[in-house]
Enzyme design. Structure first.
Site, short mmCIF file in Angstrom:
data_model
loop_
_atom_site.label_atom_id
_atom_site.label_comp_id
_atom_site.label_asym_id
_atom_site.label_seq_id
_atom_site.Cartn_x
_atom_site.Cartn_y
_atom_site.Cartn_z
N PRO A 9 0.78 -1.23 0.00
CG PRO A 9 -0.12 -1.10 2.13
CD PRO A 9 0.52 -2.06 1.18
CG ASN A 10 -0.21 4.25 1.32
OD1 ASN A 10 -1.22 4.75 0.84
ND2 ASN A 10 -0.19 3.68 2.51
NE ARG A 17 4.03 6.66 1.64
CZ ARG A 17 4.29 5.45 2.08
NH1 ARG A 17 4.73 4.53 1.25
NH2 ARG A 17 4.09 5.14 3.34
CE1 TYR A 22 9.01 4.94 2.55
CE2 TYR A 22 7.50 6.80 2.77
CZ TYR A 22 7.99 5.60 3.24
OH TYR A 22 7.49 5.05 4.38
CG ASN A 71 8.41 -2.13 0.36
OD1 ASN A 71 7.86 -2.24 1.46
ND2 ASN A 71 9.02 -1.02 -0.02
CB ALA A 74 1.42 0.19 6.13
CG HIS A 77 5.18 -2.25 10.10
ND1 HIS A 77 6.48 -2.70 10.14
CD2 HIS A 77 5.17 -1.22 9.21
CE1 HIS A 77 7.22 -1.95 9.31
NE2 HIS A 77 6.45 -1.05 8.74
CG ASP A 84 -0.19 -17.17 8.55
OD1 ASP A 84 0.84 -17.21 9.25
OD2 ASP A 84 -1.35 -17.26 9.04
CD GLU A 95 10.44 -7.64 5.87
OE1 GLU A 95 10.33 -8.79 6.35
OE2 GLU A 95 10.32 -6.61 6.56
CG HIS A 97 11.15 -2.41 4.63
ND1 HIS A 97 9.78 -2.33 4.55
CD2 HIS A 97 11.43 -3.57 5.26
CE1 HIS A 97 9.25 -3.40 5.10
NE2 HIS A 97 10.23 -4.19 5.54
CB ILE A 98 12.26 2.71 0.25
CG1 ILE A 98 11.63 1.98 -0.95
CG2 ILE A 98 12.97 3.98 -0.19
CD1 ILE A 98 10.41 2.65 -1.54
CB SER A 99 12.63 4.22 5.06
OG SER A 99 11.60 3.39 5.55
NE ARG A 104 10.12 5.94 8.51
CZ ARG A 104 9.21 5.77 7.54
NH1 ARG A 104 9.38 4.85 6.62
NH2 ARG A 104 8.14 6.54 7.51
NE ARG A 108 7.01 4.23 9.88
CZ ARG A 108 5.93 4.39 9.12
NH1 ARG A 108 5.57 3.44 8.29
NH2 ARG A 108 5.20 5.48 9.17
#
Ligand code: DQA
Length: 139
Positions: A9-10, A17, A22, A71, A74, A77, A84, A95, A97-99, A104, A108
């Site tokens: 999402p997002n 954004r 990001y 990725n 949200a 978390h 699953d 997995e 993540h950009i950040s 943070r 997170r």
């Protein structure tokens, strides 16, 4: 070698954004460059803001593809369901993540995905995706 990048999402808003976190390039333009650079990899991209669609995509590719770069944004978390699904499939998942999620907010720091993945790459900006791809290529 068939690899899919799945964004949650997002992440369709990348470029617009929170650019301080990001960056300011769209995922589409980044992805195009990645495809150009790694022409011998069959590279696919899927994005959804809907948890169930991400789960469906994992089921669809997870017994066939060489690797998944995920990725979950949200949902990382919050989603027991995506965690699953990653556990249920056979294709290895990295997995990303950009950040740097550990730099943070505390919420997170927890990932429902991480216990079931091959490895986690976080904090390298868009390069996180490329590092994951290189790991599949070099295996
Ligand atoms: C993110 C980090 C998540 O905490 C956040 O919810 C995102 C993006 C990242 O790539 O840094 O949407 O997964």
């Amino acid at each position: 070698m068939k690899i899919i990048i799945i964004n949650g999402p997002n992440l369709n808003l990348l470029g617009k954004r929170e650019p301080n976190i990001y960056g300011n390039i769209t995922f589409e333009s980044f992805f195009k460059n990645l495809q150009e650079k790694y022409k011998n990899v069959d590279l696919e991209y899927f994005q959804s803001n809907i948890e169930g669609e991400i789960i469906d995509k994992l089921h669809q590719v997870g017994f066939e593809y060489t690797g998944v770069i995920l990725n979950a944004a949200a949902y990382t978390h919050t989603s027991v369901g995506i965690g699953d699904a990653v556990k249920a499939i056979q294709t290895p998942v990295i997995e990303v993540h950009i950040s740097n999620i550990y730099k943070r907010e505390k919420f997170r720091h927890e990932s429902y995905i991480a216990p079931n993945v091959k490895g986690v790459i976080a904090g390298f900006g868009m390069q996180s995706y490329e590092l994951a791809l290189l790991s599949f290529i070099n295996q």
